[in-house]
Motif scaffolding. Structure first.
Motif, PDB file in Angstrom:
ATOM      1  N   ASN A 177       0.340   7.220   1.165  1.00 14.73           N
ATOM      2  CA  ASN A 177      -0.896   8.009   1.236  1.00 14.73           C
ATOM      3  C   ASN A 177      -2.118   7.108   1.387  1.00 14.73           C
ATOM      4  O   ASN A 177      -3.070   7.447   2.090  1.00 14.73           O
ATOM      5  CB  ASN A 177      -1.032   8.949   0.037  1.00 14.73           C
ATOM      6  CG  ASN A 177      -1.088   8.221  -1.292  1.00 14.73           C
ATOM      7  OD1 ASN A 177      -0.547   7.129  -1.447  1.00 14.73           O
ATOM      8  ND2 ASN A 177      -1.731   8.834  -2.268  1.00 14.73           N
ATOM      9  N   GLU A 178      -2.099   5.923   0.752  1.00 13.96           N
ATOM     10  CA  GLU A 178      -3.207   4.987   0.906  1.00 13.96           C
ATOM     11  C   GLU A 178      -3.218   4.381   2.297  1.00 13.96           C
ATOM     12  O   GLU A 178      -4.286   4.111   2.855  1.00 13.96           O
ATOM     13  CB  GLU A 178      -3.140   3.893  -0.158  1.00 13.96           C
ATOM     14  CG  GLU A 178      -3.477   4.393  -1.550  1.00 13.96           C
ATOM     15  CD  GLU A 178      -3.437   3.297  -2.604  1.00 13.96           C
ATOM     16  OE1 GLU A 178      -3.362   2.111  -2.246  1.00 13.96           O
ATOM     17  OE2 GLU A 178      -3.486   3.656  -3.801  1.00 13.96           O
ATOM     18  N   GLN A 179      -2.033   4.153   2.890  1.00 10.94           N
ATOM     19  CA  GLN A 179      -1.967   3.649   4.264  1.00 10.94           C
ATOM     20  C   GLN A 179      -2.639   4.632   5.219  1.00 10.94           C
ATOM     21  O   GLN A 179      -3.386   4.230   6.112  1.00 10.94           O
ATOM     22  CB  GLN A 179      -0.516   3.410   4.680  1.00 10.94           C
ATOM     23  CG  GLN A 179       0.120   2.224   3.996  1.00 10.94           C
ATOM     24  CD  GLN A 179       1.531   1.964   4.469  1.00 10.94           C
ATOM     25  OE1 GLN A 179       1.890   2.322   5.585  1.00 10.94           O
ATOM     26  NE2 GLN A 179       2.339   1.347   3.629  1.00 10.94           N
ATOM     27  N   ILE A 197      -4.996   6.797   4.481  1.00 11.15           N
ATOM     28  CA  ILE A 197      -6.436   6.755   4.212  1.00 11.15           C
ATOM     29  C   ILE A 197      -7.054   5.518   4.855  1.00 11.15           C
ATOM     30  O   ILE A 197      -8.120   5.602   5.483  1.00 11.15           O
ATOM     31  CB  ILE A 197      -6.703   6.790   2.689  1.00 11.15           C
ATOM     32  CG1 ILE A 197      -6.300   8.156   2.126  1.00 11.15           C
ATOM     33  CG2 ILE A 197      -8.167   6.477   2.387  1.00 11.15           C
ATOM     34  CD1 ILE A 197      -6.239   8.202   0.602  1.00 11.15           C
ATOM     35  N   PHE A 213       0.849  -1.183   0.000  1.00  5.28           N
ATOM     36  CA  PHE A 213       0.000   0.000   0.000  1.00  5.28           C
ATOM     37  C   PHE A 213       0.889   1.237   0.000  1.00  5.28           C
ATOM     38  O   PHE A 213       1.741   1.379   0.871  1.00  5.28           O
ATOM     39  CB  PHE A 213      -0.896   0.060   1.248  1.00  5.28           C
ATOM     40  CG  PHE A 213      -1.926  -1.028   1.340  1.00  5.28           C
ATOM     41  CD1 PHE A 213      -2.998  -1.071   0.459  1.00  5.28           C
ATOM     42  CD2 PHE A 213      -1.843  -1.992   2.325  1.00  5.28           C
ATOM     43  CE1 PHE A 213      -3.950  -2.069   0.561  1.00  5.28           C
ATOM     44  CE2 PHE A 213      -2.791  -2.995   2.434  1.00  5.28           C
ATOM     45  CZ  PHE A 213      -3.852  -3.034   1.543  1.00  5.28           C
TER      46      PHE A 213
END
Length: 156
Positions: free
Chosen positions: A13-15, A17, A10
């Motif tokens: 930035n996705e982590q 989120i 991941f």
């Protein structure tokens, strides 16, 4: 909610989120004092807590007499395929939290939810140790791509 280590697959930035989404879902999905009496609710709650982890962890949900959550604690952290679980430490923690019952859970980062013989053996040892201090083991769940319940299989 304790910080979880998400897979490096991941992006950062996705982590962030995902962690924020988990925090919001936990806040709105479970009301304070809500009981963990439904296996389907517990499975969903644990999947949210444990999805995307790259290492095996063993957590315990400590419950009161009405099966309301007192505390959620990661007791043991392991490798990609193994976590060393010590029944004595589970008993000490259950007594420290004054738990009447517990739900055990661990994840399989591989996604496979079928428990190993070692999983079944340690569950029996932990349940026997906790029974000596009158703490009930309600279930042991294995979280992967799906969630497997020892109680639903009649193993507890």
């Amino acid at each position: 909610m304790s910080e979880i280590a998400l897979s490096p697959a991941f992006p950062v930035n996705e982590q962030r989120i995902i962690r924020r989404a988990l925090s919001l879902l936990e806040k709105y999905q479970r009301k304070p004092g809500e009981s963990f009496t439904s296996t389907s609710f517990t499975k969903t709650w644990l999947q949210l807590q444990m999805m995307g982890l790259e290492r095996e962890i063993f957590i315990v949900l400590y419950l009161d007499n009405q099966h309301r959550l007192l505390e959620r604690e990661t007791l043991f952290t392991g490798t990609l395929s193994h976590t060393e679980v010590h029944p004595r430490e589970v008993v000490k923690a259950a007594l420290r939290h004054n738990a009447a019952a517990v739900i055990l859970a661990h994840n399989h980062p591989s996604g496979e939810t079928e428990p190993s013989q070692a999983d079944r053996h340690i569950t029996k040892r932990v349940a026997n140790a906790l029974s000596l201090v009158e703490v009930r083991v309600l279930d042991h769940l294995v979280v992967g791509d799906d969630v497997m319940s020892f109680a639903e299989r009649g193993w507890l």
